[in-house]
Design a protein around this motif. Sequence first.
Motif, PDB file in Angstrom:
ATOM      1  N   THR A  22       0.793  -1.268  -0.031  1.00  0.00           N
ATOM      2  CA  THR A  22      -0.110   0.177  -0.060  1.00  0.00           C
ATOM      3  C   THR A  22       0.928   1.248   0.090  1.00  0.00           C
ATOM      4  N   GLN A  23       0.462   2.168  -1.184  1.00  0.00           N
ATOM      5  CA  GLN A  23       1.312   3.179  -1.178  1.00  0.00           C
ATOM      6  C   GLN A  23       1.283   4.271   0.004  1.00  0.00           C
ATOM      7  N   GLN A  24       2.463   4.920   0.335  1.00  0.00           N
ATOM      8  CA  GLN A  24       2.756   5.903   1.125  1.00  0.00           C
ATOM      9  C   GLN A  24       2.052   7.252   0.267  1.00  0.00           C
ATOM     10  N   GLU A  25       0.920   7.690   1.123  1.00  0.00           N
ATOM     11  CA  GLU A  25       0.370   8.938   0.545  1.00  0.00           C
ATOM     12  C   GLU A  25       0.439  10.373   1.221  1.00  0.00           C
ATOM     13  N   GLU A  26       0.634  10.108   2.476  1.00  0.00           N
ATOM     14  CA  GLU A  26       0.459  11.547   3.342  1.00  0.00           C
ATOM     15  C   GLU A  26       1.660  12.572   2.914  1.00  0.00           C
TER      16      GLU A  26
END
Lengths: 307, 867, 218
Positions: A32-36
């Motif tokens: 799951t991609q880092q988004e923040e």
Amino acid sequence: MTAATHNNSSGFWRRLTRKKQLPEYEWMIKPTQQEEWIEGPGVYLWLAFFFSEIGAGIYFVSLFSNFRAGFIIGWLMTLVLGGLIHMRYLGNPGRVLRIFAKPGTSELARGMWVILIFAVLGFFQILPALFSGLPWTGFNFMYKIIMGIICLLLIMHGFATMNVVRALPSWSSTMILPLSIISGIWVGSQFVEFFMGLAGANLAVFEMWSRVFFFVYLCFFLLYIWGTYHQSDTAHFSMQELVKGDYAQLFYVGVVVIGLAVPLLLTLIMWGQTNTFLIFVRLVFVFVGDLLLRYTLMKSAYYTPLI
Amino acid sequence: MTYKREKIWEDVWVNTTCGACYCGCGIRVRRVNGVPVKIEGLPESTMGGTNSGVCGKGAAGIMYYHDPNRIKKPLKRTNPEKGIGVDPKWKEISWEEALDEISTRMKKIMEDDPNKILFTNQTMRASDGPHNHPYFYAKAFGIEDNGCFIIGGGSLHCGNAAHMLGGLIHGAWSVAPDWRYTKYVIKWGSSKGTGSGHSAMTNARLRADAVRRGIKEVVFDPMCNFAGGKATDWIPILPGTDSAVALAMCNHILNSMGVYDELYIKAKTNFPYLIREDGTFVRDPETENPLVYDLKNKKIKNFDDESIADEDFALDGEYEYNGEKVWPCFTRLGPNLKQYTAEWAEKISTVPAETIIRIAEEWVENAQIGSTITIEGKTFPYRPVATVTFRGSQGHYNGVHQVAAIDLLNQLVGSEDVPGGTMGWPAIRRKYPGGQYERLPRVGPDGVLIPAVFYSHDPWPPHEPKVPCKNAGCVDLWSHSTLSHVPYVKEREEIWEKLGMTARPEMVFGLAVNFIISQADWQAAVDLCKDCFVVQMDIWVNETDQAVGDIILPDVSWLEKDCWSSEIDAFFFSGSPSYEDWYVHMQKPVAEPIGESRFFMDVYLDVAHRVGVLDKYNELLNNYYGIEDEDLKIKPGEKLDWKEIGERIMRWVYGPDKEKVEEQGYATWHKPIEDVYWRWYMPSRCPVYMEFLIHDRRKIEKICQDTGLELDLSQHYPLASWYTPTSYQELNDEYDLLAFSYRDVLHTNNTTFQNPYIDEASARCPYTFTITINTDLAKKKGFKDGDVIWVENRYAAREKGIVKTMQGQNHLVVGIAGQGGLWADKRPIAKGKGSNFCKILPSYLRHYDPLTGNIETSVAVKVYKAE
Amino acid sequence: MPRWGMVVDVKRCIACWSCAISCKEEHFLPPKVFWNRVLISERGKYPASRKVIYPVLCNHCSEASCVEACPTGATYQREDGIVLVDYDKCVGCRACLVACPYQQRTYYDQEKKDAEYFPGQGKTQFELLGEEIYPFQVGTVMKCNFCVERIDEGLEKGLAPGQDRDATPACVISCPVGARVFGDLDDPGSEVSQLIKVHSAKQLRPEFDTDPAVYYID
């Protein structure tokens, strides 16, 4: 900026900040991609890290070449450009002083102290450059060493903050810090070289150093990709996304061609004779390439699935 | 990080009954500053989950109150054109105007034939109060036999076959394992204990404890999801082929292993009954009782002759009665099963033969035939094996035989209604201490149980098929139908004509039903209703209302409902089927009704009054509850609202504890263990040999001859046998997959799609809003996750959806979780979510179970990418 | 001083989402914010594949990455092991959010504050009441707090967390199948400790080295 206004911005911006759509039901079930720190308003952090680190790089290289304008440009870029964008990113910028009150808490807080020291010491180092006749000089050898160390810490600041995130193996990769240091120095050196070229200085020695920086940059870049690729499943996934997945286009055009191939070509062209215009062109490519390198590294950070 | 306590001026909990599905768990609702904010289970109650547990649907219940899309005033269609995609152009009208129009129309129709009014409801307590009331409300209008009840939004799809056999075998609506004492459970297309079915959370709680004990759970299911996903042994199967496997298991047990619970078969089934060559029972000319052979006295006697010891009923041998050769019907079982080998079943079901044999042997081994258990000083046969089925396996063309074949496993080892075995929901409802209302089953003809309560059209004694049919459901002909699906049959006009059914529907009076999207072929339902005057009571305007509704009356949600009666009659499918005390919950209002919404029971009473049948309805109420106290009876001419009626009936039901019950919101009293494990306390026998079907067949054959109706009567056969479901028959190279549906734990029917909490959770579940397909099959078809595909049947009906591949699904099936694909404009959260399965169910007569009128709920399809 | 922890028996869990939805009600969480979630997937190949369900929430780790990452001390760990965010101190840098290997944190921004459960139809009474009596701060990070309010208020009333309903986290008491048990991990006699011992309960992804206080029986 809310996502609503963010979505109304230009197509380029949208493309740049678009995230890979993982269905909600695959969240933390697939990598799951880092988004923040990159999606939406998160892009400010990317820019903030970049500018403060490149600023420090300019400052660092200027220390060696005694290039006074470089101190000012580096100092301003780090603090004003990097600092302001940083503030723009924070949810509650009014509380930023709390970070200074808690230096022992985290890598981030320690980094903020490094910035503070850089700001103060740098200020006093710059003053003689602006006002001659001051009773002391900023070019004292020890002062330079101290500032050099602080610059290196500052160059590493963003990546060090990212590097401590054990949850994101592509960031906690061992090669990320060396890559970040050389990236700051390499891009910083290009600014300094260009400004020195404008000032009419002889660049023969500087260009030789530039070649060394570039070579190290290239090596560390490859080592990072190779090392991370073989580190863990999730790190492997991250690198695959980078070289084969959704970001491959950006990676090859932006990082490999713009950031590496074109600068290499220009460096080879200038092997015997430097040219300020070509140095400027190379600077632009290096600048954009490194910015995109950092962007793709932020984007391709994936969390290990929980189940 | 803390609540602003100073801003809270009210903080109370109200005990009530959940209405998110038909299970009716006991809940308490928190109201802060006048606003319902939270729902928990009632720890005191056995009706629901562990302690304060409540399922996600129930917890999400507050949103039904807060939904701004709720109807606040009666609505009237102003656009005379009806159909899917047509704007009804609603206009708000007053209650007076609405009720006046409704009652005027009703009166006019009733002068002609009350059967022209279709009363229908949705098995969901968002709107349903007392379960049984809509059914006998219809009686007040002169409607008999339940035949005007079309299955409404309760679909997907009500279980005629499961209910029929639940009634015949257990005197109950459905079955569940005795989780407390069982060791080995086999589930077939049923998610009991894993989130669905009646008393869903009661069963889930009991199952969870059983799992901790280490029981084995075998699940035959096309997919490894809710039931299969929790099983110790998931066995992929094709929809509608369960009976092939069950019959092969029975064959192995009886014919290869030679095992059966002899005493049980002799004492508790009709297998000792003597038959003649044609398969019918030999009866005593005087008593009309079937006859048996007493091995000890070597005499033929009435089956209920008390001089015969249990072990002396003959199960084999040939005897002579009045010069005619007769045999115990058990002699037919072995030879009938012989044809069903495991290898044969493998070819049909995809279940490997060795697996079938293994499960059969495990079943016998765990059954511990002959063992007993002593609980609280009482000794019972101990059969810690249970096999249960529900909507999945029974919803087929061969539904009755599917259920009968699965039940036969229980019968062979004697695991019916004994500790550890397969239980019905309580067949017995004893009086509340000090109260009066009691419901006890009776033993009817041939020793078969007559349920204490059933939704009209009781399963026993069997109704004789006859014509003319007096209502749209034609239950006069489909005499084993509990809730008829026949009004949706494509050929209904022709059927009605042939069967002399003249009560062509002119009006629908519905309770939150959504039959257009929840039954089968959408157009078949639209055609049924577009010329009718359609009145609905609901909290929203749903798809059916938008397509064909004329007047929509705003109902209250259960959070605003004051209903004393909700659980009183539902014991035969609600409450705990296990040995746990009785809990009957009331619905207490947590908040004021939204807008001008009114509880439908009060609207019912108002309409009955206007139409002039209120006295009749009140009399039915008096009789239903058996009120003998003159002071409590509702008198002719009295016009009471539902709460006022409750004042009387509650006094009758709970006696001096009425006020206490009202205050705590529930009643509880002890359920004696003999009422739970009643099998050996009740002198009844299971009609495993369904002799009545032979008589039905003869009569229907005659009717068909006379009327020209064509109906497949091969299934009117007394022993559980294999019949190929229509869906399976329609498979070919082009339509190469079987589409099936299942209940998702987050959803009941389609109303749950409009709940934003459930919507959010659904989006986070991989299979809820998607169409599932086996990973390898998807690869073969060129699909990957996220692709949009069409699922199309051979009658050109198709539905679109998003592919989700899964390993845990049979290679030959496509799964769709229920009733998504919604489009009502006034339910914006629901709109466009998921896919609709019902839409692709063909609705020709050949897709209906000829015994019960149940629709085939699987369909042969082709799948292809949407452009 | 106890160390509060939880055991989730995934064998009992039926993925009904009660934990997640009850949590949303208990804390008036805005749309699309979950302090509790249910992860659903499968393992293995047909026909031996198995469905996998893991309800997840903040693990209140002993070696919490979020606490280590917070530059202001807004995220802190109490002596009883509960990791909390002091909204008044949070600068909104999201370092904690990025650092959490379990991704159990949410950044509450204006968009989340403005979001409506019935989009475009205004906020319901429920949402408005939540803003009044259980407010969040825009620009700060939020996450599961182990229902610290219930625990603290319960203890004040002399109740026992994990045993008494009013002193136990909402997700635990609302689970219809009793899949969640709450209690003191440091007390070897507590139900949680016993369950961990008897069923060899495991932490999710122990290799992250954060020592979660949430254990799973699977």
